[in-house]
Every structure is written in structure tokens, then in C-alpha cells.
Design a protein around this motif. Structure first.
Motif, PDB file in Angstrom:
ATOM      1  N   SER A  22       0.796  -1.400   0.047  1.00  0.00           N
ATOM      2  CA  SER A  22       0.042  -0.158   0.137  1.00  0.00           C
ATOM      3  C   SER A  22       0.915   1.377  -0.099  1.00  0.00           C
ATOM      4  CB  SER A  22      -0.884   0.005   1.486  1.00  0.00           C
ATOM      5  OG  SER A  22      -1.365   1.323   1.532  1.00  0.00           O
ATOM      6  N   SER A  24       0.044   4.305   0.260  1.00  0.00           N
ATOM      7  CA  SER A  24      -0.137   5.278   1.687  1.00  0.00           C
ATOM      8  C   SER A  24       0.312   4.480   2.918  1.00  0.00           C
ATOM      9  CB  SER A  24      -1.570   5.500   1.927  1.00  0.00           C
ATOM     10  OG  SER A  24      -2.483   4.266   2.012  1.00  0.00           O
ATOM     11  N   THR A  45       1.013   8.171  -4.337  1.00  0.00           N
ATOM     12  CA  THR A  45      -0.090   8.147  -5.378  1.00  0.00           C
ATOM     13  C   THR A  45      -0.798   6.892  -5.214  1.00  0.00           C
ATOM     14  OG1 THR A  45       1.722   7.298  -7.031  1.00  0.00           O
ATOM     15  CG2 THR A  45       1.217   9.677  -6.664  1.00  0.00           C
ATOM     16  N   SER A  46      -1.257   6.352  -6.084  1.00  0.00           N
ATOM     17  CA  SER A  46      -2.015   4.953  -5.941  1.00  0.00           C
ATOM     18  C   SER A  46      -1.179   3.877  -6.116  1.00  0.00           C
ATOM     19  CB  SER A  46      -2.905   4.846  -7.140  1.00  0.00           C
ATOM     20  OG  SER A  46      -1.948   4.850  -8.556  1.00  0.00           O
ATOM     21  N   SER A  47       0.136   3.890  -6.459  1.00  0.00           N
ATOM     22  CA  SER A  47       1.212   2.870  -6.221  1.00  0.00           C
ATOM     23  C   SER A  47       2.520   3.354  -6.498  1.00  0.00           C
ATOM     24  CB  SER A  47       0.919   2.048  -7.879  1.00  0.00           C
ATOM     25  OG  SER A  47       1.346   2.668  -9.098  1.00  0.00           O
ATOM     26  N   GLY A 123      -6.224   6.907  -0.484  1.00  0.00           N
ATOM     27  CA  GLY A 123      -5.003   6.460  -1.091  1.00  0.00           C
ATOM     28  C   GLY A 123      -4.077   7.813  -1.406  1.00  0.00           C
ATOM     29  N   TYR A 133      -8.622  10.342  -3.414  1.00  0.00           N
ATOM     30  CA  TYR A 133      -9.110   8.970  -3.952  1.00  0.00           C
ATOM     31  C   TYR A 133      -8.900   7.927  -2.931  1.00  0.00           C
ATOM     32  CZ  TYR A 133      -8.120  11.317  -8.361  1.00  0.00           C
ATOM     33  OH  TYR A 133      -8.250  12.117  -9.397  1.00  0.00           O
ATOM     34  N   ASP A 135      -9.526   4.024  -1.472  1.00  0.00           N
ATOM     35  CA  ASP A 135      -9.224   2.842  -2.125  1.00  0.00           C
ATOM     36  C   ASP A 135     -10.241   1.738  -1.413  1.00  0.00           C
ATOM     37  OD1 ASP A 135      -7.176   3.458  -3.889  1.00  0.00           O
ATOM     38  OD2 ASP A 135      -5.644   3.282  -2.071  1.00  0.00           O
ATOM     39  N   GLN A 164     -12.096   2.381  -6.978  1.00  0.00           N
ATOM     40  CA  GLN A 164     -11.911   3.529  -5.747  1.00  0.00           C
ATOM     41  C   GLN A 164     -13.545   4.275  -5.796  1.00  0.00           C
ATOM     42  OE1 GLN A 164      -8.834   5.751  -7.948  1.00  0.00           O
ATOM     43  NE2 GLN A 164      -7.612   5.252  -6.254  1.00  0.00           N
TER      44      GLN A 164
END
Length: 212
Positions: A22, A24, A45-47, A123, A133, A135, A164
Motif C-alpha cells: 500500500s 499510503s 499516489t496509487s502505486s 490513498g 482517491y 481505495d 475507488q
């Protein structure tokens, strides 16, 4: 399985692809870990996570610490930093709710159950001030964004797309599927800080009747 990777981004920053972790959670560990005093900014960010050192001379040491963290999987042994838990009351009467139910092969009631019965987590932020955003959307509700975005979505609209959820902090265009609404303000310049949510916060969506 996606392997993590570290890329240099300027003379003081690293871009960390966190792989299957993750982003975050990894960012929180960096902010609160023993190396935190060397950091100027940590942006998930997301990844991936962008990490900036205070001084360019610290970048090699920071990269070595991050590399060791990734390779040895020390995250589980670090202090467990938990985000807050924020409950958002939602009236599930959005204009796309029936469409989402049809596309997912569910009843409207089941869509609400899937959305409220899943653990969600902020996230990252982007697109507009306070736009989080979130998750954790149930796999049964995964849909691509609308083919034709709306030009004006009211603040407080609760929407989903892909994996999301979002709550629109202000009136903006958007292509997410609108499933509900809330009076919870996620961005208010009169408050300090103006953003109600932070990366890593746990989100509970709670269904209510009438005005939330």
C-alpha cells in the motif's frame, strides 16, 4: 506479484514504486520512521511514493534505507501507524445508482451493502483541492468511468469508478458514477487544515435516509 523499484527524481528526490504494498501505508512508515528527520516531503499516489530529502547530500543514505526497507520487508516490524477513522453519512439516491446495479448484476440494495460493507482507505489526492482517491471499493462494484463525463457535479456527490470511491469536495466536472450524496465537507478554507481527510485515513460509508 509486482516488484518494488526505486528511481531517482532530481538531486533530492526518489520515486518509489511500492509494488504490491500500500503506497499510503509505506508513506506513513517513511514519515514516522527513524529516517523521518531527513525528509522534506512524502507524497503517495496509487502505486508509488515520491520522497524528497532535505539536503541533496542525504539522498544516497536515504536510498539505501528505503532499499533495505523494501528488500527486507521491514514494514511489518515498524510502528503501526494508523490513520484516523472518518465516518461519512451517505444518502444513496445518486442518478447512476440503478445503472451501477444493472451493470454489476446486483440489486440497488446490494450495491449499497457492498459499498458500506467494505473497508476503505484514502490513498492519495489529486485533480482538485481536497479530492481524495479512496481505495477499497468492493470488486463487485468495479466499473470503468462513464463514457460521457458530466460538466458539473455538485459538491458532496459520492461516486465510484474502477477500484475507488470519491466524494466531490466542490462542484467540478467528472466522469465517475454518482451513487449518493453527503453533507460532509471535505474542503473548507475556513478550517485549518482545509482538507478534512488525510492519506491513510480509514473511511466508513454509512447509509442514512433523507438529508445526511
Amino acid at each position: 506479484m509486482t516488484n518494488p523499484a526505486i528511481h531517482q527524481a532530481g538531486d533530492r528526490s526518489l520515486l518509489i514504486d511500492v509494488g504490491d504494498r500500500s503506497a499510503s501505508t509505506f508513506a506513513d512508515d517513511l514519515r514516522h520512521g527513524q529516517w523521518a528527520s531527513r525528509l522534506e516531503a512524502v507524497v503517495p499516489t496509487s502505486s508509488s511514493v515520491l520522497v524528497s530529502a532535505r539536503f541533496a547530500r542525504d539522498l544516497l543514505d536515504l536510498e539505501a534505507d528505503v532499499s533495505a526497507l523494501l528488500e527486507e520487508d521491514l514494514l511489518a516490524n515498524q510502528q503501526d501507524v494508523q490513520g484516523r477513522t472518518v465516518t461519512i453519512h451517505v444518502v444513496y439516491d445518486g442518478p447512476d445508482l440503478a445503472f451501477v446495479a444493472q451493470q454489476c448484476g446486483l440489486t440497488v440494495e446490494r450495491v449499497v451493502q457492498e459499498h458500506t460493507g467494505t473497508q476503505h482507505q484514502v490513498g492519495f489526492f489529486g485533480f482538485a483541492p481536497g479530492f481524495a482517491y479512496i481505495d477499497g471499493l468492493s470488486p463487485r462494484l468495479h466499473l470503468p468511468r462513464r463514457e460521457s463525463p458530466r460538466t458539473d457535479i455538485p459538491a458532496g456527490s459520492v461516486a465510484i469508478a474502477a477500484n475507488q470511491s470519491v466524494v466531490y469536495p466542490g462542484s467540478t466536472p467528472g466522469g465517475w458514477h454518482l451513487i449518493g450524496r453527503t453533507t460532509t465537507k471535505l474542503w473548507d478554507l475556513r478550517e485549518e487544515p482545509p482538507a478534512k481527510l488525510s492519506a491513510g485515513d480509514k473511511i466508513i460509508f454509512k447509509s442514512v435516509e433523507g438529508t445526511p
